[in-house]
Design a protein around this motif. Sequence first.
Motif, PDB file in Angstrom:
ATOM      1  N   GLY A  24       1.071   5.641   8.112  1.00 50.15           N
ATOM      2  CA  GLY A  24       1.122   6.673   7.167  1.00 50.15           C
ATOM      3  C   GLY A  24       0.714   6.312   5.830  1.00 50.15           C
ATOM      4  N   ILE A  25      -0.492   5.710   5.792  1.00 50.85           N
ATOM      5  CA  ILE A  25      -0.969   5.307   4.450  1.00 50.85           C
ATOM      6  C   ILE A  25      -2.422   5.647   4.343  1.00 50.85           C
ATOM      7  N   ALA A  26      -3.032   5.787   3.471  1.00 54.62           N
ATOM      8  CA  ALA A  26      -4.415   5.985   3.126  1.00 54.62           C
ATOM      9  C   ALA A  26      -5.170   4.893   2.595  1.00 54.62           C
ATOM     10  N   ILE A  27      -5.930   4.122   3.173  1.00 57.75           N
ATOM     11  CA  ILE A  27      -6.608   3.013   2.685  1.00 57.75           C
ATOM     12  C   ILE A  27      -8.217   3.316   2.688  1.00 57.75           C
ATOM     13  N   THR A  28      -8.644   3.549   1.257  1.00 58.18           N
ATOM     14  CA  THR A  28     -10.016   4.279   0.809  1.00 58.18           C
ATOM     15  C   THR A  28     -10.917   3.129   1.064  1.00 58.18           C
ATOM     16  N   PRO A  29     -12.055   3.175   2.067  1.00 56.39           N
ATOM     17  CA  PRO A  29     -13.195   2.375   2.435  1.00 56.39           C
ATOM     18  C   PRO A  29     -14.098   2.352   1.083  1.00 56.39           C
ATOM     19  N   ALA A  30     -14.643   1.174   0.833  1.00 49.79           N
ATOM     20  CA  ALA A  30     -15.538   1.124  -0.158  1.00 49.79           C
ATOM     21  C   ALA A  30     -16.640   0.126   0.292  1.00 49.79           C
ATOM     22  N   ALA A  31     -17.929   0.913   0.756  1.00 50.07           N
ATOM     23  CA  ALA A  31     -18.801   0.232   1.267  1.00 50.07           C
ATOM     24  C   ALA A  31     -19.917  -0.538   0.273  1.00 50.07           C
ATOM     25  N   TYR A  32     -20.388  -1.750   0.587  1.00 48.07           N
ATOM     26  CA  TYR A  32     -21.034  -2.599  -0.194  1.00 48.07           C
ATOM     27  C   TYR A  32     -22.632  -2.794   0.473  1.00 48.07           C
ATOM     28  N   ALA A  55       0.822  -1.321   0.178  1.00 46.85           N
ATOM     29  CA  ALA A  55       0.087  -0.026   0.039  1.00 46.85           C
ATOM     30  C   ALA A  55       0.845   1.247  -0.051  1.00 46.85           C
ATOM     31  N   LYS A  56       2.180   1.225   0.626  1.00 47.54           N
ATOM     32  CA  LYS A  56       2.595   2.331   0.777  1.00 47.54           C
ATOM     33  C   LYS A  56       3.432   2.695  -0.920  1.00 47.54           C
ATOM     34  N   ARG A  57       3.544   1.516  -1.437  1.00 49.19           N
ATOM     35  CA  ARG A  57       4.076   1.571  -2.816  1.00 49.19           C
ATOM     36  C   ARG A  57       3.000   1.951  -3.757  1.00 49.19           C
ATOM     37  N   ASN A  58       1.882   1.538  -3.603  1.00 47.53           N
ATOM     38  CA  ASN A  58       0.683   1.792  -4.478  1.00 47.53           C
ATOM     39  C   ASN A  58      -0.379   2.576  -3.726  1.00 47.53           C
ATOM     40  N   PRO A  59      -0.028   3.810  -3.246  1.00 45.60           N
ATOM     41  CA  PRO A  59      -1.055   4.463  -2.627  1.00 45.60           C
ATOM     42  C   PRO A  59      -2.441   4.572  -3.351  1.00 45.60           C
ATOM     43  N   ASN A  60      -2.515   4.883  -4.341  1.00 49.49           N
ATOM     44  CA  ASN A  60      -3.938   5.263  -5.158  1.00 49.49           C
ATOM     45  C   ASN A  60      -4.561   3.909  -5.476  1.00 49.49           C
ATOM     46  N   SER A  61      -4.090   2.687  -5.002  1.00 48.99           N
ATOM     47  CA  SER A  61      -4.911   1.447  -5.215  1.00 48.99           C
ATOM     48  C   SER A  61      -5.316   0.594  -3.758  1.00 48.99           C
ATOM     49  N   ALA A  62      -4.818   1.408  -2.919  1.00 47.25           N
ATOM     50  CA  ALA A  62      -5.195   0.878  -1.620  1.00 47.25           C
ATOM     51  C   ALA A  62      -6.550   1.149  -1.049  1.00 47.25           C
TER      52      ALA A  62
END
Length: 334
Positions: A185-193, A155-162
């Motif tokens: 120090g990373i942003a993991i975007t939540p996706a609700a279903y 996730a640190k290497r792929n911040p837009n895909s986390a």
Amino acid sequence: MTQALRRNFVIHTLALSACAVAVLALPRPASAADNPDAAMHIIVGYAPGGAADSLARIYAEQLRQDGHGTVIVENKPGASARLALDYVKRAKPDGKTIFIGPSPLFTIFPLTYKKLGYDADKDLVPAAVLTDVPTVIAAGVQQPYKNMKEYVEWAKRNPNSASLGLATIGSAGHLGTVALGKAAGIAITPAAYRGASPMLVDVISGTVSIGWDAVASMMPLYKGGKLQFLGVSGTRRAKALPDVPTLKEQGFSQYDYATSWYGAFLPAGTQPDVVAKVEKMFIVASRNAATAGKLEALGLEVAAKPGQDARHRIQLERAAWKPIVEATGFVAED
């Protein structure tokens, strides 16, 4: 009295008697007491196929076998199960409409939602703790990361895909992941279903990088080779997954309280004797060997505890989550 008056009096009396009999014969509005065989409705706040739905259907089958008549499972997904809860809180308090749902609705949501739409302590009455629910973070088997440590580095290497797929915004898994993101120090975007099933489709395909839900929802796909488990929540390994390490073992304490439980709840105002009857009904069903086996096969751990235990857990766990919620600063808006 003349003969004519006497005849009119008799006719009038007979007419009144006939009217009284007719009134007594009119049907009265039905109630639970009048109709003990009325169908029982178990309300689930998620789409078919998820852990809550599977659990509810297992209990419905056992309750029918135990002689409790017709038992219907109704799925009312939406708003992280709050639509279903709202439906039940407005239902007639006769023991015939029962909400089966996860503990975060009562432990975490009161801490995170500005407009919850229900009073977690007053609108529903806990009838029983049904099962403890080990939860797990999973990914598609094609993903390069095989545990949570590797995922964080990815996730640190792929911040837009986390991204994190989940059925409930503001759930224990969501808050744990927000806290983990802040610490790492990373942003993991939540996706609700609207349920576990559509979420898992996207986890398998890689549309979302990881997904969080009950082991019960994911076990069939895990056994079928479609999912890999990165780690289970809580402070001990799940009975159904003795070889999968906990997230705590991997250095992530943010998920220590993320193992939840499912309970059965009734509308406020349900009479104590009715609550006691429903409590006993579910505890007996939980202790049935066949039912327990089905639940354990899904990754659920049978609890079979009374409503008083549910009330105690709600207060204890809400107190434990409060500082975590405050530290993340998370506020649910929907």
